[in-house]
Design an enzyme around this catalytic site. Structure first.
Site, PDB file in Angstrom:
ATOM      1  CG  ASP A  65       1.895 -12.451 -65.359  1.00 54.59           C
ATOM      2  OD1 ASP A  65       1.881 -13.292 -64.445  1.00 54.59           O
ATOM      3  OD2 ASP A  65       1.916 -11.220 -65.161  1.00 54.59           O
ATOM      4  CD  GLU A  98      -0.929 -15.608 -63.228  1.00 50.10           C
ATOM      5  OE1 GLU A  98      -0.274 -15.890 -62.216  1.00 50.10           O
ATOM      6  OE2 GLU A  98      -0.883 -14.491 -63.776  1.00 50.10           O
TER       7      GLU A  98
END
Length: 678
Positions: free
Chosen positions: A337, A390
């Site tokens: 993330d 990401e």
């Protein structure tokens, strides 16, 4: 570096990177130096990442007792206390070594009847910020008292270790990854927090029936605020106790493997929660234990703290965390993330308008080193494991092999795709959709850079935003989703929901992701319990019964999703690479492209249905429809028969050659897939 022989493969394959060849070589050299230091220290990066086997509670068979160790170099004094000593804060003092590691030994003979499985404990740390009760960074279980809401670490040593016998699963190969993104706590239909056990028994079978081959789990690492979606982590080695025990999480993973499902963890190494009571911020009393000092240690956009990736002990902590989840819980990889925030000191909040942005002083080179080392560790320890970045910035080399000069991720998230679909639905009337722009967004990826395509993100499901289904159908979803009702809004929404998803999976990338419930158009939004909604769980759940109700249209959307996934798997669409563009008819909003023997025809026009529509095909043969968004079984009108056969015929082109074409009934707001039979 003027000679080609001096250039890294990443540069040789991409002329655009030639001017940055020296910067890329320097970046790769930094990684090699870091790796060499790791190997000098431990022999290999796999052996280096063993912090979880040294820190925290460790059994010493020779001395017959338990060591507790924690790295707290800035602390002046540290004690451990818990229910095993009546919560006396200054009774059991820890001892500091020259490296700043504090430790204490608990002889089994003395503590056998006091230090028990499930015992609660904390550290009492004296530092620059005073005396504070803290939870150790390496705690493997943290629980919250229901009355006081206070968190405490828990000594977690079951009588027998979890039995992984027979678990030898490997993640799906490239070109076949179909990810079902899920949140354990809100995966149940009842109002409340779901458990690992409920997810194992009820949700894994749903994912399996849907045809997906991987589940991506959010919010696994412990986080004090449930509504953070798991992105403000406090304890990096503790699976969230809200959902159950570590053993129940392991059982979830093992059962998923038995069903043929890989389990990917949403890993948050971009930042950590600021909380002092629950997290690692100022754990030794200083503001620079795991973070850079001062304001440099803050993530101002997320109200959280940043990691100091250049500090050896922080690198060791994070790499050990990566290996811990692979080793102890058998996860099959990670979705990293917030990679954009990690890569840049400005956290990506600029326009990436030139090549220099990827190599200038705004780049956090320590973070680039860490991510490269993390990918090396993952793939050395578990070669079949999957890593997904990401990153919205488009950092060159993100998904290029490390030895070629890249950072080494297997996939990147195609984050522009869900943004595009929402922008279209919010701002552009159907009749003005630009199919060339659509095609460009779907196929805008570099060769060899594997992309995870998805039509909508979990963020769009949160309160304040809208899912695709809710944006398409809005308030009509409350009373017009029964099959007996007639509604032009629902008809349009159903049609476009199916078309958007089919377009995304067929043209958007090399893997596909869906957030749980979105496949059947789950209504409304996600709203975690908070003061503003009376701490309600009414919107922090998934209403699976809607998808099974034969009187509602949700089941049609779910049926289409399953059929779409079956088609993509059967004909290996994701492994086929870029779709081959055969026709772009702007006037009739029709695009035609192929994947192998499959022909995809999308008519985005809201009203134009054209009989005997002539279109090119890739090869002569008989073309038969195998899937259509307009089929009755998916809530459509089936204006074109699914039994009709379309035989190709030659048409002489400007080049003097014959080119095969077919004629179809090209119905409005319909996507149809044809199979060429030999």
């Amino acid at each position: 570096m003027g000679k080609n022989s001096d250039l890294l493969p990443i540069v040789l394959r991409d002329e655009w990177l030639r001017p940055a060849a020296a910067a890329i070589a320097r970046r790769h050299g930094r990684y090699l130096d870091k790796l060499a230091a790791v190997e000098r220290a431990a022999g290999s990066i796999v052996d280096y990442a063993n912090g979880y086997r040294y820190f925290g509670w460790q059994w010493d068979a020779g001395l017959e007792g338990w060591w507790l160790r924690e790295w707290l170099p800035g602390a002046a004094d540290v004690y451990v206390f818990g229910d095993f000593n009546g919560w006396q804060r200054t009774e059991i003092r820890m001892h500091r070594d020259p490296a700043g590691v504090w430790s204490v030994f608990f002889p089994a003979a003395m503590y056998r009847d006091r230090l028990l499985h499930g015992s609660l404990y904390k550290l009492h740390v004296h530092g620059d910020n005073g005396w504070r009760d803290r939870i150790p960074a390496y705690a493997r279980r943290v629980v919250q008292d229901e009355q006081t809401k206070d968190f405490a670490a828990q000594f977690w040593e079951p009588d027998a270790p979890f039995d992984w016998c027979g678990d030898a699963f490997e993640a799906p190969a490239a070109g076949s990854l179909l990810i079902y993104e899920a949140h354990v706590g809100m995966a149940q239909e009842r109002e409340g927090v779901g458990t690992y056990r409920e997810f194992t028994e009820r949700i894994l079978p749903v994912i399996k029936r849907g045809g997906y081959n991987a589940v991506q789990l959010m919010a696994i690492a412990e986080h004090p605020y449930y509504g953070s979606f798991g992105y403000h982590v406090s304890s990096f080695f503790a699976p969230s106790s809200r959902f159950g025990t570590p053993e129940e999480l392991k059982e979830l993973v093992r059962r998923a493997h038995e069903l043929g499902l890989a389990v990917i963890m949403d890993l948050v190494h971009a930042h950590y929660v600021k909380n002092l009571n629950e997290g690692i911020n100022e754990l030794d009393g200083t503001d620079h234990l795991y973070s850079p000092p001062g304001e440099a240690g803050d993530q101002p956009y997320w109200d959280s703290k940043l990691f100091d990736y250049g500090k050896g002990e922080v690198q060791h902590f994070l790499l050990s965390n990566v290996k811990y989840w692979l080793d102890e819980f058998h996860f099959d990889g990670f979705r990293f993330d917030g990679v954009t925030s990690m890569l840049y000191r400005h956290h990506g909040y600029i326009d990436f308008d030139c090549r220099d942005r990827y190599f200038d002083e705004g780049v956090n080179e320590d973070a680039v080193d860490y991510l490269t080392l993390a990918n090396r560790l993952v793939h050395d320890f578990r070669p079949a494991a999957v890593t997904i970045a990401e990153d919205v910035s488009g950092m060159p080399g993100m998904c290029i092999p490390i030895d070629d000069g890249g950072i080494g991720f297997d996939y990147r998230l195609g984050m522009a795709i869900p943004d595009y679909w929402i922008k279209q639905l919010k701002e552009v009337p159907d009749e003005e959709w630009n199919i060339w722009e659509m095609w460009s967004v779907m196929t805008n990826r570099l060769p060899g850079v594997k992309t995870v395509a998805y039509a909508e993100s979990h963020d769009q499901a949160l309160v304040g935003d809208k899912t695709l289904a809710f944006r398409l159908m809005d308030k009509e979803m409350y009373d017009r989703m029964d099959r007996a009702s007639e509604s032009l809004v629902i008809d349009r929404g159903m049609a476009l929901h199916k078309m958007i998803r089919l377009m995304t999976i067929a043209a958007g990338g090399d893997a596909y992701l869906n957030f749980m419930g979105n496949e059947f158009g789950h209504p409304e939004w996600i709203d975690f319990p908070r003061e503003g909604n009376g701490w309600s769980y009414a919107h922090a759940r998934r209403q699976w019964s809607l998808s099974r109700n034969g009187f509602l249209r949700y089941s049609w959307l779910g049926d289409f999703d399953r059929a779409m996934i079956r088609l993509v798997k059967k004909y290996r669409v994701l492994a086929d690479g870029y779709p081959y563009n055969l026709l772009m008819d702007e006037r009739n909003k029709t695009m035609v492209f192929s994947h192998g023997r499959l022909l995809f025809v999308f008519n985005w026009h809201p009203t134009a249905s054209i009989p005997d529509y002539e279109l090119p095909v890739g090869a002569p043969g008989k073309y038969v429809p195998v899937l259509s968004t307009d089929e009755r079984r998916f809530g459509g009108q089936e204006r074109q028969s699914m039994q009709v056969e379309h035989f190709s015929f030659p048409v002489r082109g400007d080049d003097g050659q014959d080119h095969p074409r077919i004629r179809i009934y090209n119905t409005s707001r319909t996507a149809t897939v044809y199979l060429r039979r030999r």
